[in-house]
Write an enzyme that holds these catalytic residues in place. Structure first.
Site, short mmCIF file in Angstrom:
data_model
loop_
_atom_site.label_atom_id
_atom_site.label_comp_id
_atom_site.label_asym_id
_atom_site.label_seq_id
_atom_site.Cartn_x
_atom_site.Cartn_y
_atom_site.Cartn_z
CD GLU A 7 43.70 31.70 34.23
OE1 GLU A 7 43.08 31.79 33.15
OE2 GLU A 7 43.60 32.52 35.15
CG ASP A 102 40.29 30.71 34.69
OD1 ASP A 102 40.27 29.49 34.45
OD2 ASP A 102 40.62 31.20 35.79
CE1 TYR A 316 40.67 29.21 41.02
CE2 TYR A 316 39.44 31.06 40.12
CZ TYR A 316 40.64 30.46 40.45
OH TYR A 316 41.80 31.12 40.19
#
Length: 832
Positions: A7, A102, A316
DNA sequence: GCAAGGTC
């Protein structure tokens, strides 16, 4: 060759590293990183690289009736040309592909977008792998057990895209056209932004409708062996304790009793221990809240976290998850900090515990792990202050999640003074637990001595306080984001942007945000004619439709057709009310810009915008009345509540990010300038020799001050001066420029020795250039350094740069991004 | 140029 698609670039790099055991190399294709090892190629997208839109014949807002959009086709267009091209090239060379986007709904859709782009080039097998965190175990396990794309899940995402575009575009165009707002200031509505705005507007309505009640509260200071403590009067009603007395005579009677009692007898003493659990792992929302607590706006919190993530220091930052994955070994992560000069003691203490069991929240999702430090520790000097503070917050939050609970001891004392009840609540932190490693929560104690039942206490003082009930409070940014999350509005990646959008659209102002008149009007109009777009129920319905698509009970076609039909019926209603809505919106926009009466004709003075784009104050009676007042050139003007009593005009505030300032009453500023004489300080360096121009300190009617040439406008030489403070001209002179030194005296503060105005300005420009790169949106220190290595140290360097060449040289900066910055640099060039 | 959702 096997092509692996992720992604984002960051994920591609780390997955390549894991699968190649560190042997992958990087090549650039069209400015996009491609990681290669053996017969593998791994490329990262940038989220969605294609987007939905209408066909080109719907482009012109004036040529197309908004209602026509209801039945318009929706097509997909590439939005990231370079990445799409690279992906297709790689697909042409591949004999199989693996989608590793993801592990959430949007990731499935992004994966399907990649799938379709690959399919356009090659009929090769395409599989899907899913993992929740990029760790060696999870990634290797996922690639060992590949699966297929879930086309139903992707279709659910596509349905959302189409519904959002149809409703958003059609209604936005309708409102904008009705109010004749077609430029930059169009009037937007959408499934998420409008219910968010309604949330803010509804609170404002409650505040406006609030009718305060008077009440009284009574306090007494009780003394025992030299220590005094405060107790509050209360009475019992319906079995509960009430502190507020609603009638004045009752309050006065109780006060008299307390004042004359002299002593109070302790009736009861109750001790209670309370466990104060450590916080749950950080999801995005809770992180934003905590960052808010150390003074960062939601936007700033996310951009700082993004930097720390890109640099490899934290995981993240966009995640819904509040449960650490099995792969996370808390003890090992603690060990990463045991040598650190700042964290060592805390890390060692936590690691030495018998049993390290992290807390867990209710939300266990597959998208990403909760935000935690990676174990790679930055050098404090390499980070900005904000970055370091956020990093420390994330580290300490992780520490707190593996720390012990805290224990409080509460002590409640109830005493009687001639029939009046008094109570005192004490609390003491007996086991600091996680507070020892997490200083972001209050541990303030309230001391109440350990008195005993039957004991007599002296009443040293009695007080009565008259109070009023308060309206509900406006929610701050982080509170609003929490509210959006709990109502299922927006996503972890968009909620903070949604608020920013409301600011940018002129719907809300200040922090905590309050709605403008325009916002009130937009919500009113929507409530009356298109209630669905301001109702959070629209999202709930869409979510359930999406679930039906996932479960195979409905298809995309059915969901979007149903939605188009509903939107069509709304347009039937809207049709006749177009003028009425437009007028209401226009009036409200005017009200947001209104300052007060024009001194020449009595109509309203308004903030207006010239054709060139600069702001000024002009009369609503134009063209009959041509009265105007200037405004500062920096920032966006907004009307604030404070008003000038002399001219009956509201004050103006100039919004310009960090340099936001209050301009005040524009009439006063203009008058001040008219009454202030220019102060000549020397010769003009541009025209002093051949035209006898002189430099003077000037006060402009717009409120700004400068050193400028007396021959203005023939000679435009000028140097800026600060807006505030008195400027003193000193005897000392600059040898280089033959000008006197200046000093700025602002009441209270130390005077600022500005020195020679030319030297000062030169120095200021140099500093500006140095920090200009970092001021660009989204550029952190790390990226700034990398750009500096590539010879880009200031905005002006960017202007002449070859974007493609720089993008190829600097890792992590896309060509598109560079071009955006260049555009920004060109704007600031023309501003100079 | 409109939305919301990714990412930068």
């Amino acid at each position: 060759m096997e092509l692996i698609v992720t992604e984002k670039d960051n994920a591609a790099r780390r997955i390549a590293e894991i699968l190649s055991d560190g042997s992958a190399s990087t090549e650039r294709r069209n400015g996009v990183n491609v990681y290669r090892w053996g017969d593998k190629r791994c490329v990262g997208l940038s989220g969605h690289v294609v987007g939905v839109d209408f066909p080109p014949e719907y482009e012109d807002w004036r040529d197309v009736q908004p209602v026509e959009l209801v039945e318009a086709d929706v097509v997909k267009k590439p939005t990231q040309e370079n990445i799409v091209r690279t992906l297709k090239q790689l697909a042409g060379e591949a004999d199989r592909a693996t989608i590793a986007t993801d592990y959430d709904r949007e990731g499935e859709l992004i994966g399907k977008e990649a799938y379709e782009l690959i399919r356009e080039e090659a009929d090769i097998p395409i599989q899907r792998v899913r993992f929740s965190s990029i760790t060696e175990n999870e990634v290797k396990e996922a690639f060992a057990t590949p699966d297929d794309l879930d086309f139903d899940l992707a279709a659910a995402g596509e349905a959302r895209q189409i519904v959002d575009l149809l409703w958003g575009a059609a209604l936005t165009r309708f409102l904008s056209l009705s109010a004749n707002q077609l430029g930059d200031d169009f009037i937007s509505v959408g499934r998420v932004q409008s219910p968010t705005l309604k949330l803010i507007v509804d609170r404002e309505r409650e505040i406006e409708a609030f009718d305060p009640d008077d009440y009284w509260e009574l306090f007494a200071d009780l003394a025992r062996e030299g220590t005094t403590f405060e107790a509050q009067y209360f009475y019992r009603e319906d079995g509960t304790e009430q502190e507020r007395v609603w009638d004045e005579s009752g309050a006065e009677t109780a006060f008299e009793t307390l004042r004359n009692a002299g002593t109070a007898v302790v009736e009861s003493v109750r001790r209670r221990r309370r466990t104060d659990e450590p916080p749950e792992p950080f999801n995005t929302t809770q992180y934003i809240s905590a960052a808010n607590g150390i003074g960062l706006s939601a936007q700033r919190a996310m951009s700082v976290a993004e930097e720390l993530y890109t640099a490899g220091y934290i995981t993240y930052p966009r995640t819904d998850n509040t449960v650490y994955p099995d792969d996370l070994d808390p003890e090992a992560l603690l060990s990463a900090f045991t040598d650190h000069y700042l964290f060592a003691d805390d890390a060692e203490m936590l690691r030495s515990a018998d049993d390290i069991e992290p807390t867990a929240g209710d939300e266990e999702t597959t998208d990403h792990p909760p935000i935690h430090p990676t174990g790679e520790i930055p050098n404090k000097d390499d980070l900005s202050d904000d970055e370091w503070e956020v990093y420390e917050l994330v580290v300490r939050h992780f520490f707190a999640t593996v720390a012990d609970a805290a224990e409080w001891e509460h002590l409640k004392v109830v005493a009687d003074a001639d029939g009046c009840s008094l109570k005192a609540n004490g609390k003491r932190l007996v086991e600091p637990g996680y507070h020892e490693v997490y200083p972001y929560r209050s541990t303030s104690e309230n001391h109440v001595p350990a008195v005993e039942e039957g004991e007599q206490l002296a009443i040293e003082d009695a007080r009565i306080e008259e109070k009023q009930t308060q309206p509900p409070r406006r929610r701050g940014q982080s509170r609003l984001i929490e509210e959006l999350e709990s109502r299922g509005l927006g996503t972890k990646s968009t909620r903070h942007n949604t608020l920013q959008k409301l600011y940018d659209r002129g719907y809300i102002e200040s922090d905590p945000p309050r709605p403008t008149k325009l916002a009130m009007a937009v919500v009113e109009a929507a409530e009356q004619f298109a209630d669905r777009i301001v109702d959070e129920e629209m999202t709930a319905q869409l979510e359930s439709d999406m679930q039906a698509i996932v479960d195979g009970e409905k298809d995309l076609e059915a969901v979007t057709e149903e939605s188009r039909a509903l939107l069509g019926r709304i347009f039937d209603e809207l049709h006749d009310s177009r003028e009425e809505i437009g007028e209401h919106l226009q009036e409200s926009m005017k009200a947001d810009r209104m300052l007060g009466p024009c001194p020449e004709c009595g109509e309203d003075l308004l903030i207006r915008r010239s054709r060139k784009g600069s702001y000024f104050v002009g009369c609503d009676g134009f063209p009959d009345c041509r009265y105007t007042l200037p405004l500062p050139s920096q920032g966006e003007p907004t009307v604030i509540d404070e008003a000038c009593t002399e001219h009956d005009l509201n004050h103006v505030k100039m919004l310009a990010g960090r340099s936001t300032f209050v301009h005040g009453c524009p009439q006063c500023k203009a008058d001040e300038a008219d009454e202030t004489d220019d102060r000549i300080i020397g010769d003009c360096p541009d025209c002093g020799d051949n035209a006898d121009g002189e430099l003077a300190i000037k006060q402009l009617r717009s409120g700004s001050r400068l050193v400028g040439c007396t021959r203005y406008p023939e000679c435009e030489y000028s140097l800026p001066l600060p807006r505030r403070g008195d400027i003193e001209v000193l005897d000392e002179r600059c040898a280089d420029h033959d000008l006197p030194h200046l000093r700025v005296v602002d009441n209270g503060d130390d005077p600022w020795e500005l020195g020679c105005p030319i030297c000062n300005y030169t120095e200021y420009r140099e500093q500006q250039a140095a920090s200009a790169i970092e001021d660009l949106d989204g550029v952190g220190q790390k990226t700034a350094e990398k750009l500096a290595d590539a010879g880009i140290e200031s905005l002006s360097d960017l202007r002449g740069a070859d974007a493609e060449a720089v993008a190829n040289e600097v890792q992590g900066v896309s060509e598109d991004r560079l071009r955006e910055w260049q555009a920004e640099a060109n704007v600031s060039a023309s501003a100079d």
